[in-house]
Design a protein around this motif. Structure first.
Motif, PDB file in Angstrom:
ATOM      1  N   ASP A   1      20.137  -6.713  -2.895  1.00 21.28           N
ATOM      2  CA  ASP A   1      20.992  -7.879  -3.087  1.00 21.28           C
ATOM      3  C   ASP A   1      20.247  -9.152  -3.455  1.00 21.28           C
ATOM      4  N   GLN A   2      18.921  -9.105  -3.572  1.00 24.75           N
ATOM      5  CA  GLN A   2      18.166 -10.289  -3.930  1.00 24.75           C
ATOM      6  C   GLN A   2      16.966  -9.891  -4.776  1.00 24.75           C
ATOM      7  N   PRO A   3      16.459 -10.825  -5.599  1.00 27.30           N
ATOM      8  CA  PRO A   3      15.357 -10.471  -6.501  1.00 27.30           C
ATOM      9  C   PRO A   3      14.121  -9.940  -5.785  1.00 27.30           C
ATOM     10  N   LEU A   4      13.837 -10.467  -4.589  1.00 27.13           N
ATOM     11  CA  LEU A   4      12.675 -10.033  -3.822  1.00 27.13           C
ATOM     12  C   LEU A   4      13.095  -9.862  -2.365  1.00 27.13           C
ATOM     13  N   ALA A   5      13.127  -8.621  -1.902  1.00 29.11           N
ATOM     14  CA  ALA A   5      13.614  -8.326  -0.562  1.00 29.11           C
ATOM     15  C   ALA A   5      12.466  -7.895   0.339  1.00 29.11           C
ATOM     16  N   LEU A   6      12.281  -8.595   1.458  1.00 32.26           N
ATOM     17  CA  LEU A   6      11.231  -8.237   2.409  1.00 32.26           C
ATOM     18  C   LEU A   6      11.537  -6.882   3.028  1.00 32.26           C
ATOM     19  N   VAL A   7      10.548  -5.988   2.971  1.00 38.66           N
ATOM     20  CA  VAL A   7      10.692  -4.668   3.590  1.00 38.66           C
ATOM     21  C   VAL A   7       9.542  -4.475   4.575  1.00 38.66           C
ATOM     22  N   ASN A   8       9.743  -3.645   5.582  1.00 36.88           N
ATOM     23  CA  ASN A   8       8.684  -3.418   6.558  1.00 36.88           C
ATOM     24  C   ASN A   8       7.476  -2.755   5.914  1.00 36.88           C
ATOM     25  N   GLN A   9       7.740  -1.813   5.028  1.00 27.56           N
ATOM     26  CA  GLN A   9       6.679  -1.167   4.274  1.00 27.56           C
ATOM     27  C   GLN A   9       7.301  -0.529   3.038  1.00 27.56           C
ATOM     28  N   PRO A  10       6.542  -0.411   1.946  1.00 28.20           N
ATOM     29  CA  PRO A  10       7.089   0.208   0.734  1.00 28.20           C
ATOM     30  C   PRO A  10       7.505   1.652   0.981  1.00 28.20           C
ATOM     31  N   ASN A  11       8.649   2.011   0.464  1.00 25.87           N
ATOM     32  CA  ASN A  11       9.129   3.384   0.535  1.00 25.87           C
ATOM     33  C   ASN A  11       8.489   4.158  -0.606  1.00 25.87           C
ATOM     34  N   ALA A  12       7.192   4.371  -0.492  1.00 23.63           N
ATOM     35  CA  ALA A  12       6.440   5.004  -1.578  1.00 23.63           C
ATOM     36  C   ALA A  12       5.318   5.852  -1.007  1.00 23.63           C
ATOM     37  N   LYS A  13       4.995   6.907  -1.722  1.00 21.23           N
ATOM     38  CA  LYS A  13       3.920   7.796  -1.322  1.00 21.23           C
ATOM     39  C   LYS A  13       2.676   7.536  -2.156  1.00 21.23           C
ATOM     40  N   GLY A  14       1.523   7.828  -1.571  1.00 19.44           N
ATOM     41  CA  GLY A  14       0.285   7.709  -2.325  1.00 19.44           C
ATOM     42  C   GLY A  14      -0.430   6.403  -2.084  1.00 19.44           C
ATOM     43  N   ARG A  15      -1.660   6.345  -2.569  1.00 22.26           N
ATOM     44  CA  ARG A  15      -2.506   5.168  -2.456  1.00 22.26           C
ATOM     45  C   ARG A  15      -2.829   4.648  -3.853  1.00 22.26           C
ATOM     46  N   PRO A  16      -3.154   3.370  -3.975  1.00 20.30           N
ATOM     47  CA  PRO A  16      -3.496   2.836  -5.306  1.00 20.30           C
ATOM     48  C   PRO A  16      -4.664   3.589  -5.924  1.00 20.30           C
ATOM     49  N   VAL A  17      -4.560   3.884  -7.222  1.00 18.24           N
ATOM     50  CA  VAL A  17      -5.601   4.640  -7.913  1.00 18.24           C
ATOM     51  C   VAL A  17      -6.643   3.725  -8.552  1.00 18.24           C
ATOM     52  N   ASN A  18      -6.409   2.409  -8.525  1.00 21.53           N
ATOM     53  CA  ASN A  18      -7.283   1.487  -9.265  1.00 21.53           C
ATOM     54  C   ASN A  18      -7.846   0.376  -8.394  1.00 21.53           C
ATOM     55  N   GLY A  19      -8.286   0.755  -7.198  1.00 22.05           N
ATOM     56  CA  GLY A  19      -8.824  -0.244  -6.287  1.00 22.05           C
ATOM     57  C   GLY A  19      -9.987  -1.027  -6.870  1.00 22.05           C
ATOM     58  N   LYS A  20     -10.913  -0.340  -7.542  1.00 21.17           N
ATOM     59  CA  LYS A  20     -12.061  -1.033  -8.128  1.00 21.17           C
ATOM     60  C   LYS A  20     -11.623  -1.993  -9.228  1.00 21.17           C
ATOM     61  N   ASP A  21     -10.712  -1.550 -10.101  1.00 22.44           N
ATOM     62  CA  ASP A  21     -10.239  -2.428 -11.167  1.00 22.44           C
ATOM     63  C   ASP A  21      -9.549  -3.664 -10.599  1.00 22.44           C
TER      64      ASP A  21
END
Length: 382
Positions: free
Chosen positions: A38-58
């Protein structure tokens, strides 16, 4: 991105090139799994997503570029950058963001169900020579004098010799390559002399309205709407005569001029050198410069189709673009043909969370965030 910082790339270029070439997208990574937002940016407790970032060094390399090139921007975001880098060092588990003092705000997407539009842009490399010779017959021009309120010659007139040779800065071996650099707004030029590449920054425009050659080919029935991409345009050009290619390009009267410089890094509108796939162009009314994004990006196969897989990437908003509005990001893909290949295909959807160091979850993220989907009509994303 025009004006003082002439080293900037012009983003949204692929969107402009293909404008009007997409109907309502299908099979482009839309997920529709988080319910209506309902809003452009909604605070969530944690992303509902699996996996870790693949580009930490970049991501860390991009943060260092911000630190060296834009101290003010770095200072305003240093708390977030530090927290995110500490989180990465600990493994980058999305379930542990709050343990590192990071709030995640999910973007509502173009459809209010979390599906954010991703496109791509890149920096071309053009083969050229200082003088007209052999296959190198196609002029690249610097900006000629222009009286206030008056247009310079159209593309067709320029191709017919309306400008003096005094304004020629190089001769390439491909009119379509010149056009692609024109659309991107900047590029590197290889003069074939063993010297470092020259950067041709944006030098100005002729003042005529832009017309999409992608849409032109679709309207003529020469390329199917669902098959339109930069690759499709290049293939069409390879299969047609130089006269036919020129005639197509002349349907776009707009023309870009360039400013040659010594070798320089590609910089975005924040005057920060860009790291491929770790920086994006954003709509500044929603996502300010320096903002950290955790993005679930759809992956494409060799034909530019969504392969059913996603990967998590950390990116920073460091650029802008005329076609980048609302819940839409243009991912910088890098330099040269491989980057062009990816940029030419991307018009897909994934999820995005804005990451921000959190003294308190009740605080407003950005004071200038506006409601609504300003970009929902771009490229048929409605």
């Amino acid at each position: 991105m025009k004006g003082h910082w002439t080293k900037y790339v012009l983003t949204g270029a692929v969107i402009a090139l293909l404008a009007g070439c997409s109907s309502r997208p299908t099979d482009r990574g839309q997920q529709y799994i988080d319910g209506k937002l309902d809003q452009p940016l909604a605070l969530v407790n944690q992303p509902n997503a699996k996996g870790r970032p693949v580009n930490g060094k970049d991501f860390s390399d991009q943060v260092r570029q911000i630190q060296y090139a834009a101290t003010g921007l770095f200072g305003r975001n240093t708390g977030t950058y530090s927290a995110v880098e500490n989180w990465l060092l600990a493994g980058g588990d999305t379930r542990q963001l709050r343990q590192f003092g990071i709030n995640a705000y999910q973007m509502e997407g173009t459809d209010n169900y979390g599906n954010v539009q991703f496109t791509g842009y890149y920096t071309p490399v053009v083969e050229a020579r200082y003088t007209r010779q052999g296959e190198f017959q196609y002029p690249i021009y610097r900006m000629p004098p222009r009286k206030r309120g008056q247009k310079l010659p159209s593309r067709a007139s320029i191709y017919s010799g309306a400008l003096s040779d005094n304004y020629v800065v190089a001769y390439s071996n491909s009119l379509i390559d010149n056009f692609m650099m024109d659309v991107q707004g900047s590029g590197y030029v290889d003069f074939g002399d063993g010297q470092p590449l020259s950067f041709f920054g944006y030098g100005g425009k002729n003042g005529w309205a832009y017309h999409s050659i992608g849409k032109e080919l679709i309207d003529r029935g020469e390329v199917k709407r669902e098959d339109m991409s930069m690759q499709a345009i290049r293939q069409w050009a390879q299969e047609h005569s130089p006269q036919e290619v020129r005639s197509l390009l002349e349907t776009n009267a707009s023309f870009v001029f360039f400013k040659p410089e010594n070798f320089a890094p590609v910089r975005g509108a924040s005057a920060v050198p860009l790291i491929a796939k770790a920086s994006v162009a954003s709509d500044r009314s929603i996502i300010p410069a320096g903002t950290v994004l955790l993005a679930e990006v759809p992956q494409l196969n060799a034909k530019g189709k969504f392969n059913g897989q996603y990967e998590m990437r950390l990116m920073v908003a460091l650029d802008v673009g005329g076609a980048i509005k609302g819940q839409h990001f243009d991912i910088y893909q890098g330099i040269g043909p491989d980057a062009a290949h990816l940029a030419g295909f991307y018009n897909h959807y994934g999820r995005v969370w804005v990451l921000k160091s959190a003294p308190g979850s009740g605080q407003t993220l950005f004071s200038n965030v506006q409601s609504g989907n300003n970009g929902s009509m771009l490229l048929g994303s409605n």
